[in-house]
Write an enzyme that holds these catalytic residues in place. Structure first.
Site, PDB file in Angstrom:
ATOM      1  N   ASP A   1       0.514 -10.683   1.146  1.00 22.59           N
ATOM      2  CA  ASP A   1       1.807 -10.115   1.530  1.00 22.59           C
ATOM      3  C   ASP A   1       2.996 -10.954   1.071  1.00 22.59           C
ATOM      4  O   ASP A   1       4.138 -10.661   1.421  1.00 22.59           O
ATOM      5  CB  ASP A   1       1.877  -9.858   3.036  1.00 22.59           C
TER       6      ASP A   1
ATOM      7  N   ASP B   1      -1.892  -3.758  -1.290  1.00 23.76           N
ATOM      8  CA  ASP B   1      -0.657  -4.318  -1.862  1.00 23.76           C
ATOM      9  C   ASP B   1      -0.868  -5.462  -2.849  1.00 23.76           C
ATOM     10  O   ASP B   1       0.098  -5.915  -3.467  1.00 23.76           O
ATOM     11  CB  ASP B   1       0.310  -4.800  -0.777  1.00 23.76           C
TER      12      ASP B   1
ATOM     13  N   ASP C   1       4.415  -2.924  11.900  1.00 19.74           N
ATOM     14  CA  ASP C   1       4.522  -3.537  10.575  1.00 19.74           C
ATOM     15  C   ASP C   1       5.218  -4.894  10.640  1.00 19.74           C
ATOM     16  O   ASP C   1       5.203  -5.641   9.660  1.00 19.74           O
ATOM     17  CB  ASP C   1       5.337  -2.643   9.637  1.00 19.74           C
TER      18      ASP C   1
END
Length: 326
Positions: free
Chosen positions: A110, A148, A296
Site C-alpha cells: 500500500d 494494488d 478503508d
C-alpha cells in the site's frame, strides 16, 4: 484500499475446526478432469465467522454473502498462517463450498497509505507464501494475489519495483502449484494510465495462474470492469499469454456513478452484485473480496483500516438514517 484484518475471525476458525484431508489437484491440462473441478459447481463459501456475521441480524444482508479471508502477516505470522488457512479451507470443505482467500503481505504494501505494511523483505515474503501454500494444498480455493501491487508499480512512493514483480511471480507459481485458482490483481479501470499494465502482469507471472482480479475494494461499475479486463486479456494474448480468465470485486460498486478521487469510505457507495461464479467466456464471476462494512482508513467517519464500522455498513445498505458512528 484496505484489507480485512479481523483477528477474531481467524482465531475462532483456527481454534474451532479439525483439519481434514482433501483430494489432490487435478491435472490442469486434462479437459475431462477439469470439467469435474468442484469449483465449477459447488458455489462459494459463506463463512459464519466473517465480520458482518458477528454484528447480529441488522447486517444479515452482508453476512449471508460469500466473502474472502484476507491473509496479512501482521495478523497471521509465518508460524500461524498455514494452520489458519487449513482451518478455514477445512470449514469450507465441510460446507461443500469453495473457499476464497486474499494474499496481502508484499513488502512495501500500500506504499505508505492506510493499509501500509507487509513483510520486511523478499525472502520473508517467499517463506510466508510457502506457508500459505502448505495450508491450501488439496482444498481447491480461489486466491487473489496482492491487491494494488501492480497498480502501484512505478510510483515514487513505492521502493521495491523490480523485486515486486519477481515476488508476485513467485507467489503466483507457488499458490498455483498448491492447487489454487490464482487471480493476480490488476487494479481497476479508473487507475490510469495503464498502457503498460498487461506487460507488468506478464512479467509478474499472470500466465502461471488462472487470470486476473479487478476492482478490489474499489467502486467501478461491473460493465466498465469487464471491458477493462477483456482489454487486458486481449493484450496479453497478443503477447502470447493465452487462456486467462478474470473476476471482479462487486462488494461496493452498486452506486450508479463513482466519484473520481473519493475512494476512502465514500458516502455514496452501495453494495454491488452478489458474489457468484458464472463462467461466462473469460469472465469467471463476481466476488466480494473487500468486506462491506470494514473501513478503508480514518476518513469519512471510518476508523483504522480493516476495522468494522456500523456507519459504513449502513451507508452501503442505503439506510436513510445510518447509525451515528462505529
Amino acid at each position: 484500499m484496505a484489507s480485512s484484518r479481523s483477528r477474531c475471525v481467524a482465531l475462532l476458525v483456527a481454534a474451532g475446526l479439525a483439519l481434514t484431508g482433501l483430494p489432490t489437484q487435478a491435472t490442469a491440462d486434462a479437459p475431462a478432469v477439469a470439467e469435474r473441478d468442484p469449483r465449477r459447481t459447488q458455489g462459494l463459501f459463506v463463512d459464519p465467522l466473517m465480520p458482518a456475521a458477528q454484528q447480529g441480524p441488522a447486517y444479515a444482508d452482508i453476512a449471508k454473502r460469500a466473502q474472502a479471508l484476507w491473509l496479512s502477516n501482521e495478523y497471521y505470522p509465518r508460524d500461524q498462517v498455514a494452520d489458519v488457512v487449513r482451518a478455514y479451507t477445512s470449514r469450507a470443505a465441510q460446507a461443500g463450498k469453495t473457499p476464497m482467500l486474499v494474499v496481502y503481505a508484499i513488502p512495501d504494501r500500500d506504499c505508505g497509505l492506510h493499509s501500509s505494511g507487509g513483510l520486511p523483505g523478499g525472502d520473508a515474503y517467499k517463506d510466508w507464501v510457502a506457508q500459505v501454500a502448505a495450508g491450501i494444498r488439496g482444498s481447491k480455493p480461489l486466491v487473489v494475489v496482492e491487491p494494488d501491487a501492480i497498480g502501484f508499480y512505478g510510483h515514487d512512493e513505492c521502493a521495491n519495483g523490480r523485486q515486486r514483480l519477481k515476488l508476485l511471480r513467485a507467489a503466483v507459481r507457488r499458490l498455483d502449484n498448491a492447487g489454487a485458482w490464482v487471480y493476480l490483481d490488476a487494479a481497476h479501470s479508473g487507475w490510469t494510465p495503464y498502457a503498460d499494465r498487461a506487460r507488468l502482469l506478464r512479467r509478474a507471472g499472470v500466465g502461471l495462474g488462472r487470470g486476473i482480479s479487478t476492482n478490489v475494494a474499489n467502486y467501478r461499475r461491473l460493465a466498465k470492469e469487464k471491458t477493462y479486463a477483456e482489454a487486458l486479456l486481449r493484450e496479453l494474448r497478443r503477447d502470447g499469454v493465452t487462456g486467462l480468465r478474470y473476476v471482479v470485486d462487486t462488494s461496493r460498486n452498486g452506486a450508479r456513478k463513482p466519484v473520481d478521487g473519493d475512494v476512502t469510505n465514500p458516502t455514496w457507495a452501495r453494495l454491488g452484485k452478489a458474489p457468484r461464479l458464472r463462467f461466462d467466456g473469460r469472465f469467471d464471476g463476481t466476488l466480494w473480496v473487500k468486506h462491506p462494512g470494514e473501513s478503508d482508513g480514518p476518513v469519512n467517519g471510518g476508523p483504522s483500516s480493516g476495522q468494522w464500522c456500523d456507519l459504513l455498513a449502513d451507508r452501503l445498505l442505503g439506510r436513510a438514517d445510518p447509525g451515528p458512528g462505529c
